[in-house]
Design a protein around this motif. Structure first.
Motif, short mmCIF file in Angstrom:
data_model
loop_
_atom_site.label_atom_id
_atom_site.label_comp_id
_atom_site.label_asym_id
_atom_site.label_seq_id
_atom_site.Cartn_x
_atom_site.Cartn_y
_atom_site.Cartn_z
N VAL A 43 0.80 -1.23 0.00
CA VAL A 43 0.00 0.00 0.00
C VAL A 43 0.84 1.28 0.00
CG1 VAL A 43 -1.98 -1.09 1.10
CG2 VAL A 43 -0.20 -0.05 2.52
N HIS A 44 2.16 1.15 -0.15
CA HIS A 44 3.02 2.32 -0.05
C HIS A 44 3.64 2.73 -1.38
CE1 HIS A 44 2.60 2.33 4.25
NE2 HIS A 44 2.91 1.05 4.27
N GLY A 45 3.05 2.31 -2.50
CA GLY A 45 3.51 2.77 -3.80
C GLY A 45 4.52 1.88 -4.48
N GLU A 46 4.86 0.74 -3.88
CA GLU A 46 5.75 -0.18 -4.58
C GLU A 46 4.98 -0.87 -5.69
OE1 GLU A 46 9.02 -2.27 -2.02
OE2 GLU A 46 7.14 -2.27 -0.88
N ARG B 252 3.94 7.07 -5.48
CA ARG B 252 3.95 7.14 -4.03
C ARG B 252 2.78 6.41 -3.36
NH1 ARG B 252 8.07 9.87 -4.29
NH2 ARG B 252 8.53 12.02 -4.63
N SER B 253 1.77 5.99 -4.14
CA SER B 253 0.61 5.35 -3.52
C SER B 253 0.23 4.08 -4.27
CB SER B 253 -0.59 6.31 -3.52
OG SER B 253 -1.07 6.49 -4.84
N LYS B 254 -0.57 3.27 -3.61
CA LYS B 254 -1.07 2.04 -4.22
C LYS B 254 -1.87 2.37 -5.48
CE LYS B 254 -4.08 -1.96 -3.23
NZ LYS B 254 -4.06 -2.34 -4.58
N ARG C 241 10.52 0.18 -6.23
CA ARG C 241 10.05 1.56 -6.12
C ARG C 241 10.40 2.27 -7.42
NH1 ARG C 241 7.75 2.97 -1.87
NH2 ARG C 241 8.14 2.04 0.14
#
Length: 168
Positions: free
Chosen positions: A16-19, A67-69, A62
């Protein structure tokens, strides 16, 4: 030959952190990061890439600007490209798959067998998927030196000696 080569694709978000979940097409899968910055197909977006860990079927990574899901999910299916001149030169008997697609394939007598539609590898060896002339039928041709003795990129042709009964 294309000026850019697809070296990977984004399979969607990872966490959920943009990966993103990344599938690499490079010979050494982790080497995809060495070719950054990578672009999308039309070159309108550019990404720096940092692999964070290996995951089933590829890597978690990354990308700069993601930056977000939701942003990562929006990139699902995006191919990642590099200029051809950033890739290493290949030995005489190795080829980039993209250079083979679309080439005409002839038998040893000069009769056209079809055109390369795709290059596949399901674990054992590379296969050329040939689109046969005058229809939508395709056949799989083993991409070995015995079956495909000549690949001439300059003239855009492949000479093949298909196994008996393959094209019947």
């Amino acid at each position: 030959m294309s000026d850019t080569i697809c070296v990977g694709t984004i399979a969607g978000a990872f966490g959920v952190h943009g990966e993103v979940r990344l599938k690499s097409f490079t010979a050494d899968p982790e080497a995809i990061a060495d070719y950054a910055p990578l672009t999308n197909e039309d070159g309108t977006r550019s990404f720096d890439l940092q692999i964070t860990r290996a995951v089933k079927g590829g890597f978690a990574a990354r990308l700069s600007g993601v930056r977000s899901k939701e942003e990562a999910d929006a990139l699902r299916g995006t191919g990642l490209y590099v200029p051809r001149d950033r890739l290493p030169a290949l030995p005489d008997d190795e080829f980039y798959h993209t250079d083979l697609i679309g080439l005409a394939v002839y038998d040893t007598g000069g009769v056209e067998l079809g055109r390369v539609k795709a290059v596949l590898n399901h674990g054992a060896a590379d296969l050329l998927e040939l689109q046969l002339p005058g229809g939508s039928k395709t056949v799989l041709l083993p991409f070995t030196r015995a079956v495909v003795p000549t690949v001439d990129l300059a003239s855009g042709r492949i000479v093949a000696d298909p196994p008996e009964g393959l094209l019947e």
